[in-house]
Design a protein around this motif. Sequence first.
Motif, PDB file in Angstrom:
ATOM      1  N   THR A 252      42.346  32.091  30.820  1.00 29.03           N
ATOM      2  CA  THR A 252      42.942  32.961  31.895  1.00 29.03           C
ATOM      3  C   THR A 252      42.096  33.865  32.760  1.00 29.03           C
ATOM      4  OG1 THR A 252      45.125  33.109  30.439  1.00 29.03           O
ATOM      5  CG2 THR A 252      44.173  35.075  32.314  1.00 29.03           C
ATOM      6  N   GLU A 253      41.010  33.605  31.966  1.00 33.63           N
ATOM      7  CA  GLU A 253      39.835  34.745  33.139  1.00 33.63           C
ATOM      8  C   GLU A 253      39.442  33.880  34.280  1.00 33.63           C
ATOM      9  OE1 GLU A 253      39.724  38.202  32.953  1.00 33.63           O
ATOM     10  OE2 GLU A 253      40.826  38.629  31.444  1.00 33.63           O
ATOM     11  N   LEU A 254      39.129  32.230  33.153  1.00 32.99           N
ATOM     12  CA  LEU A 254      37.990  31.694  34.227  1.00 32.99           C
ATOM     13  C   LEU A 254      39.043  31.593  35.479  1.00 32.99           C
ATOM     14  CD1 LEU A 254      36.096  29.279  31.667  1.00 32.99           C
ATOM     15  CD2 LEU A 254      35.130  31.303  33.365  1.00 32.99           C
ATOM     16  N   VAL A 255      41.073  31.258  35.375  1.00 36.96           N
ATOM     17  CA  VAL A 255      41.326  30.571  36.513  1.00 36.96           C
ATOM     18  C   VAL A 255      41.870  31.978  37.601  1.00 36.96           C
ATOM     19  CG1 VAL A 255      44.180  30.277  36.720  1.00 36.96           C
ATOM     20  CG2 VAL A 255      42.772  28.829  35.215  1.00 36.96           C
ATOM     21  N   ILE A 256      42.044  32.861  36.866  1.00 40.09           N
ATOM     22  CA  ILE A 256      41.775  34.348  38.211  1.00 40.09           C
ATOM     23  C   ILE A 256      40.731  34.394  38.445  1.00 40.09           C
ATOM     24  CG2 ILE A 256      42.086  36.738  37.469  1.00 40.09           C
ATOM     25  CD1 ILE A 256      43.710  37.237  35.208  1.00 40.09           C
ATOM     26  N   ASN A 257      39.872  34.336  37.539  1.00 38.90           N
ATOM     27  CA  ASN A 257      38.437  34.242  39.137  1.00 38.90           C
ATOM     28  C   ASN A 257      38.433  33.160  39.549  1.00 38.90           C
ATOM     29  OD1 ASN A 257      35.725  35.527  38.441  1.00 38.90           O
ATOM     30  ND2 ASN A 257      35.370  32.978  38.676  1.00 38.90           N
ATOM     31  N   ALA A 258      39.006  32.313  39.232  1.00 37.29           N
ATOM     32  CA  ALA A 258      38.880  31.230  40.482  1.00 37.29           C
ATOM     33  C   ALA A 258      39.497  31.548  41.535  1.00 37.29           C
ATOM     34  CB  ALA A 258      39.157  29.672  40.313  1.00 37.29           C
ATOM     35  N   LEU A 259      41.052  32.204  41.330  1.00 36.83           N
ATOM     36  CA  LEU A 259      42.023  32.392  42.226  1.00 36.83           C
ATOM     37  C   LEU A 259      41.535  33.450  43.494  1.00 36.83           C
ATOM     38  CD1 LEU A 259      44.929  31.308  39.712  1.00 36.83           C
ATOM     39  CD2 LEU A 259      44.140  30.288  41.978  1.00 36.83           C
ATOM     40  N   LYS A 260      40.100  34.480  43.284  1.00 36.45           N
ATOM     41  CA  LYS A 260      40.198  35.792  43.481  1.00 36.45           C
ATOM     42  C   LYS A 260      38.964  35.019  44.130  1.00 36.45           C
ATOM     43  CE  LYS A 260      39.701  39.208  41.062  1.00 36.45           C
ATOM     44  NZ  LYS A 260      39.305  40.241  40.531  1.00 36.45           N
ATOM     45  N   HIS A 261      38.181  34.400  44.052  1.00 36.36           N
ATOM     46  CA  HIS A 261      36.928  34.277  44.549  1.00 36.36           C
ATOM     47  C   HIS A 261      36.520  32.391  45.044  1.00 36.36           C
ATOM     48  CE1 HIS A 261      35.847  38.165  42.735  1.00 36.36           C
ATOM     49  NE2 HIS A 261      36.521  37.193  41.598  1.00 36.36           N
ATOM     50  N   ALA A 262      37.429  32.002  44.701  1.00 42.19           N
ATOM     51  CA  ALA A 262      36.951  30.177  45.116  1.00 42.19           C
ATOM     52  C   ALA A 262      37.818  30.029  46.170  1.00 42.19           C
ATOM     53  CB  ALA A 262      37.021  29.160  43.752  1.00 42.19           C
ATOM     54  N   PHE A 263      38.180  30.854  47.111  1.00 47.54           N
ATOM     55  CA  PHE A 263      39.104  30.456  48.052  1.00 47.54           C
ATOM     56  C   PHE A 263      39.581  31.463  48.475  1.00 47.54           C
ATOM     57  CE2 PHE A 263      40.106  27.373  44.336  1.00 47.54           C
ATOM     58  CZ  PHE A 263      39.648  26.475  44.755  1.00 47.54           C
ATOM     59  N   PRO A 264      38.475  32.044  49.974  1.00 44.65           N
ATOM     60  CA  PRO A 264      38.464  33.217  50.703  1.00 44.65           C
ATOM     61  C   PRO A 264      39.375  33.070  51.723  1.00 44.65           C
ATOM     62  CG  PRO A 264      36.753  32.916  50.686  1.00 44.65           C
ATOM     63  CD  PRO A 264      37.239  31.651  49.374  1.00 44.65           C
ATOM     64  N   ASP A 265      40.060  33.278  52.449  1.00 38.23           N
ATOM     65  CA  ASP A 265      40.485  33.130  53.788  1.00 38.23           C
ATOM     66  C   ASP A 265      41.383  32.016  53.916  1.00 38.23           C
ATOM     67  OD1 ASP A 265      38.921  35.655  54.546  1.00 38.23           O
ATOM     68  OD2 ASP A 265      37.387  33.559  55.199  1.00 38.23           O
ATOM     69  N   GLY A 279      35.263  14.478  17.172  1.00 39.43           N
ATOM     70  CA  GLY A 279      35.016  15.823  16.150  1.00 39.43           C
ATOM     71  C   GLY A 279      35.235  17.067  16.298  1.00 39.43           C
ATOM     72  N   LYS A 280      34.379  17.862  15.298  1.00 38.32           N
ATOM     73  CA  LYS A 280      34.496  18.886  15.566  1.00 38.32           C
ATOM     74  C   LYS A 280      34.099  20.103  16.851  1.00 38.32           C
ATOM     75  CE  LYS A 280      35.368  19.694  10.271  1.00 38.32           C
ATOM     76  NZ  LYS A 280      34.447  20.354   9.139  1.00 38.32           N
ATOM     77  N   GLY A 281      33.440  19.111  17.392  1.00 36.67           N
ATOM     78  CA  GLY A 281      32.626  19.765  18.563  1.00 36.67           C
ATOM     79  C   GLY A 281      34.273  19.962  19.950  1.00 36.67           C
ATOM     80  N   TRP A 282      33.868  20.152  20.881  1.00 36.95           N
ATOM     81  CA  TRP A 282      35.284  20.735  22.214  1.00 36.95           C
ATOM     82  C   TRP A 282      33.940  20.591  23.172  1.00 36.95           C
ATOM     83  CZ3 TRP A 282      35.430  25.791  23.154  1.00 36.95           C
ATOM     84  CH2 TRP A 282      35.446  26.766  22.196  1.00 36.95           C
ATOM     85  N   LYS A 283      35.144  20.667  24.952  1.00 41.63           N
ATOM     86  CA  LYS A 283      34.641  21.171  25.446  1.00 41.63           C
ATOM     87  C   LYS A 283      35.592  21.672  26.225  1.00 41.63           C
ATOM     88  CE  LYS A 283      31.663  19.901  28.475  1.00 41.63           C
ATOM     89  NZ  LYS A 283      30.491  18.913  29.123  1.00 41.63           N
ATOM     90  N   LEU A 284      35.772  22.830  26.791  1.00 43.60           N
ATOM     91  CA  LEU A 284      37.141  23.385  27.582  1.00 43.60           C
ATOM     92  C   LEU A 284      36.474  24.129  29.179  1.00 43.60           C
ATOM     93  CD1 LEU A 284      39.871  24.809  28.123  1.00 43.60           C
ATOM     94  CD2 LEU A 284      38.713  26.921  27.313  1.00 43.60           C
ATOM     95  N   SER A 285      36.369  23.194  30.086  1.00 42.39           N
ATOM     96  CA  SER A 285      35.995  23.875  31.250  1.00 42.39           C
ATOM     97  C   SER A 285      37.318  23.939  32.310  1.00 42.39           C
ATOM     98  CB  SER A 285      35.259  22.070  31.786  1.00 42.39           C
ATOM     99  OG  SER A 285      33.827  21.744  30.765  1.00 42.39           O
ATOM    100  N   VAL A 286      37.237  24.824  33.422  1.00 47.45           N
ATOM    101  CA  VAL A 286      38.068  25.041  34.626  1.00 47.45           C
ATOM    102  C   VAL A 286      37.225  24.588  35.774  1.00 47.45           C
ATOM    103  CG1 VAL A 286      38.703  26.723  35.193  1.00 47.45           C
ATOM    104  CG2 VAL A 286      39.438  26.963  33.054  1.00 47.45           C
ATOM    105  N   SER A 287      37.014  24.116  36.391  1.00 45.26           N
ATOM    106  CA  SER A 287      36.513  23.511  37.849  1.00 45.26           C
ATOM    107  C   SER A 287      38.024  23.627  39.085  1.00 45.26           C
ATOM    108  CB  SER A 287      36.458  21.697  37.807  1.00 45.26           C
ATOM    109  OG  SER A 287      35.501  22.146  36.184  1.00 45.26           O
ATOM    110  N   ASP A 288      36.755  24.329  40.176  1.00 48.15           N
ATOM    111  CA  ASP A 288      37.467  24.340  41.063  1.00 48.15           C
ATOM    112  C   ASP A 288      36.525  24.090  42.303  1.00 48.15           C
ATOM    113  OD1 ASP A 288      35.638  26.053  43.098  1.00 48.15           O
ATOM    114  OD2 ASP A 288      36.125  27.691  40.554  1.00 48.15           O
ATOM    115  N   ASP A 289      37.410  23.727  43.548  1.00 47.59           N
ATOM    116  CA  ASP A 289      36.502  23.406  44.825  1.00 47.59           C
ATOM    117  C   ASP A 289      36.354  24.093  46.185  1.00 47.59           C
ATOM    118  OD1 ASP A 289      38.948  23.045  45.362  1.00 47.59           O
ATOM    119  OD2 ASP A 289      39.268  21.226  46.028  1.00 47.59           O
ATOM    120  N   GLY A 290      36.249  25.280  45.133  1.00 51.22           N
ATOM    121  CA  GLY A 290      35.916  26.364  46.584  1.00 51.22           C
ATOM    122  C   GLY A 290      34.403  27.077  47.266  1.00 51.22           C
TER     123      GLY A 290
END
Length: 353
Positions: A252-265, A279-290
Amino acid sequence: MNRTTHPDVAHNLALAILASSNAPALLLDENLTVIAASTSFYRAFAPDPQHVTAQPFFKLGSGEWDVPQLRSLLAATLSGHARIEAYEMDLKGDAGPRRLVLNAQKLEYGDAEQGRLLLTISDVTEARISEKLKDDLLREKAILLQEIQHRVANSLQIIASVLLQSARRVQSDETRSHLRDAHHRVMSIATVQQQLAASRLGDVELRGYFTQLCQSLGASMIHDHDQLSLMVTADDSQVKADISVGLGLIVTELVINALKHAFPDDRSGKILVDYRSRGKGWKLSVSDDGVGTPEKMADAKPGLGTGIVEALANQLDARIETEGGYPGTTVSIVHVAATEADGPDPTPPKKAA
């Protein structure tokens, strides 16, 4: 020199073994007459042995054992056509019904015409009462939990509505922005709560969980879905409910941040939420092309969202990795299992095109 046991000695030995059985047991002849009973049977069902030995089984007590289905099963077992295994019945008596589990088998020895049947009995009345009490408590707990979840959902909706109305009334652009941020966060928490309430299992399937969460965020924050898109890619991972809460709030926080700042104008673009585990390791990523952000999160002006993500990552024993530049930004939350600390991270997520 071979020694053979006298038939009477063997018979007496068998009766002695039966009498000492911890479980109530009866030895029946081919006419279903009681040959012998265990001491535990007398304690449980018939205090007077004289009313048991040499008596027809179905006439024991006040005739409470004379159940048609049991009669048929014992006859079939004695003929060798069946075997009673864990047959449950209610034994009705003066002290109230008792729930019993019966097992019976034909004993093959000596003269085939003189059939013998060993019947063992377990009283599971207290166990069944305990099970029913537990089921009733679980049912009551489920009803109360459902009611609490319903009230929480209503409360979150009311809070979100109040925040949105307040944002529309205030004159300050900065205050309006803060109120709208608070509104988005409350709505995202409501979505997390709704998702967890809908899950009847101990584990939460993350692909569907993130997809519905992002659909909720997109519905409330993206005005033109042809201009901005929000997608989810994830493997088949499932996690405990408490872990899913933290992951959902981070998304939620990362998506909100991307929506607010990655795509101005009114810039168009894509946001991709990706989750991979090994296994017990994991990776969560939020990417944008802004438009891109500073290479390290610490270089950016810290805000409420940054603090929330850092706190949640610490709770999940994970680290934050930021890949910034132009175009786009990828923020990853990485948890490496202790046994994999020296190995490569889980498969990196795909970046949005």
